[in-house]
Design an enzyme around this catalytic site. Sequence first.
Site, PDB file in Angstrom:
ATOM      1  N   SER A  43      19.662 -28.850 -31.006  1.00  0.00           N
ATOM      2  CA  SER A  43      18.465 -28.792 -31.848  1.00  0.00           C
ATOM      3  C   SER A  43      18.841 -28.778 -33.325  1.00  0.00           C
ATOM      4  O   SER A  43      19.634 -27.940 -33.749  1.00  0.00           O
ATOM      5  CB  SER A  43      17.661 -27.522 -31.564  1.00  0.00           C
ATOM      6  OG  SER A  43      17.334 -27.440 -30.206  1.00  0.00           O
ATOM      7  N   THR A  98      22.742 -30.915 -20.907  1.00  0.00           N
ATOM      8  CA  THR A  98      22.131 -30.236 -19.764  1.00  0.00           C
ATOM      9  C   THR A  98      22.374 -28.742 -19.926  1.00  0.00           C
ATOM     10  O   THR A  98      23.491 -28.313 -20.203  1.00  0.00           O
ATOM     11  CB  THR A  98      22.760 -30.737 -18.448  1.00  0.00           C
ATOM     12  OG1 THR A  98      22.517 -32.137 -18.331  1.00  0.00           O
ATOM     13  CG2 THR A  98      22.145 -30.020 -17.252  1.00  0.00           C
ATOM     14  N   HIS A  99      21.296 -27.969 -19.796  1.00  0.00           N
ATOM     15  CA  HIS A  99      21.408 -26.514 -19.910  1.00  0.00           C
ATOM     16  C   HIS A  99      21.468 -25.881 -18.524  1.00  0.00           C
ATOM     17  O   HIS A  99      20.889 -26.398 -17.566  1.00  0.00           O
ATOM     18  CB  HIS A  99      20.200 -25.939 -20.664  1.00  0.00           C
ATOM     19  CG  HIS A  99      20.132 -26.332 -22.102  1.00  0.00           C
ATOM     20  ND1 HIS A  99      19.561 -27.518 -22.511  1.00  0.00           N
ATOM     21  CD2 HIS A  99      20.578 -25.718 -23.225  1.00  0.00           C
ATOM     22  CE1 HIS A  99      19.646 -27.604 -23.829  1.00  0.00           C
ATOM     23  NE2 HIS A  99      20.256 -26.532 -24.287  1.00  0.00           N
ATOM     24  N   GLU A 198      15.540 -13.795 -25.799  1.00  0.00           N
ATOM     25  CA  GLU A 198      15.931 -12.421 -25.508  1.00  0.00           C
ATOM     26  C   GLU A 198      14.781 -11.448 -25.795  1.00  0.00           C
ATOM     27  O   GLU A 198      13.921 -11.701 -26.644  1.00  0.00           O
ATOM     28  CB  GLU A 198      17.124 -11.998 -26.383  1.00  0.00           C
ATOM     29  CG  GLU A 198      18.403 -12.732 -26.069  1.00  0.00           C
ATOM     30  CD  GLU A 198      18.356 -14.189 -26.495  1.00  0.00           C
ATOM     31  OE1 GLU A 198      17.716 -14.490 -27.518  1.00  0.00           O
ATOM     32  OE2 GLU A 198      18.931 -15.021 -25.781  1.00  0.00           O
ATOM     33  N   ASN A 240      16.056 -19.703 -35.976  1.00  0.00           N
ATOM     34  CA  ASN A 240      15.130 -18.555 -35.987  1.00  0.00           C
ATOM     35  C   ASN A 240      15.936 -17.277 -36.005  1.00  0.00           C
ATOM     36  O   ASN A 240      17.073 -17.240 -35.539  1.00  0.00           O
ATOM     37  CB  ASN A 240      14.238 -18.579 -34.731  1.00  0.00           C
ATOM     38  CG  ASN A 240      15.055 -18.565 -33.441  1.00  0.00           C
ATOM     39  OD1 ASN A 240      15.534 -19.598 -32.983  1.00  0.00           O
ATOM     40  ND2 ASN A 240      15.224 -17.394 -32.871  1.00  0.00           N
TER      41      ASN A 240
HETATM   42  I1  8IG Z   1      16.911 -22.841 -31.073  1.00  0.00           I
HETATM   43  O1  8IG Z   1      16.661 -16.955 -30.352  1.00  0.00           O
HETATM   44  C1  8IG Z   1      17.227 -21.124 -30.167  1.00  0.00           C
HETATM   45  N1  8IG Z   1      17.871 -21.085 -29.011  1.00  0.00           N
HETATM   46  N2  8IG Z   1      18.956 -17.383 -26.415  1.00  0.00           N
HETATM   47  N3  8IG Z   1      17.791 -17.162 -28.417  1.00  0.00           N
HETATM   48  C2  8IG Z   1      18.392 -17.944 -27.492  1.00  0.00           C
HETATM   49  N4  8IG Z   1      18.466 -19.254 -27.587  1.00  0.00           N
HETATM   50  C3  8IG Z   1      17.921 -19.810 -28.685  1.00  0.00           C
HETATM   51  C4  8IG Z   1      17.275 -19.073 -29.665  1.00  0.00           C
HETATM   52  C5  8IG Z   1      17.209 -17.666 -29.532  1.00  0.00           C
HETATM   53  N5  8IG Z   1      16.844 -19.935 -30.595  1.00  0.00           N
END
Ligand code: 8IG
Length: 278
Positions: A43, A98-99, A198, A240
């Site tokens: 991203s 891939t996650h 989280e 973020n």
């Molecule tokens: I973009 O705040 C993104 N990916 N685990 N936590 C987790 N993955 C993320 C976050 C986040 N922001």
Amino acid sequence: MSTSAFDLNDPATDPFEVAEQAAAVIAERTGATRHDVALVLGSGWRQAGDRIGETLATIDNAEVPGFHAGAVEGHSRTMRSVAIGDTGRRALVYGTRTHFYEGRGVRPVVHAVRTAHAAGCSTVVLTNGCGGLNPAWKPGTTVLISDHINLSAQSPIEGATFVDVTDLYTPRLREIAREVDPTLEEGVYVQFRGPQYETPAEVRMAKILGGDLVGMSTGLEAIAARQVGLDVLGISLVTNLAAGISDKPLSHEEVLEAGQAAADRCADLLAAIVRRLP
Ligand code: 8IG
């Protein structure tokens, strides 16, 4: 769609063999017998492919053994062969990953990395968008991953293969990145399973454990890269503040917005780094 011969999750399948098959298709479709550097664009990083150099070939993921179309909005579903400036070197640029949270198991998560190795790459650059634990790291801050904590309870390594991961994120590559941008921060990436973000308590835990960043990728890929001897550069874009660090709830839209706002700078940074990689 993948055929049964390319079913990574069949226990009888050797994932490294599928990576060889994938690399053969990539060589055929790109006309390049080898690639030098692989990039996984997360991203906020997706414009980087265009800055590195001329795109010489684009391949749909679905046409390459072991790969499949992406799952997350805003992720592109192709890989590209990109000339690295006029160096004569080639980058294999994955527009998506891939996650683990997709539920396909861990083999598909690391298939791109294994394929990069099979395609001749000696270095992989793993990028991601993530949450930040340091309140001073505003959305848009780019951070070099110095180490990770793997809270996914998974490993890409199967069987009794004991891999040293002391310098998993190659120190020399981090130095090169800091030569390009001396203001780059460094931090420890904590990989959660996701896909939920989280809880504030989990974010506090990550901080106590020594984490600086929270995300859902990269760690497993880095382990797989080291298993096959690739050098790894990890770079995160803080899109973020992690849950509970700021008083705002998290939203995927906000993550995409922060990514877009930083995209230009991230693309320039990554292109400049890639041109200097050994
Ligand atoms: I973009 O705040 C993104 N990916 N685990 N936590 C987790 N993955 C993320 C976050 C986040 N922001």
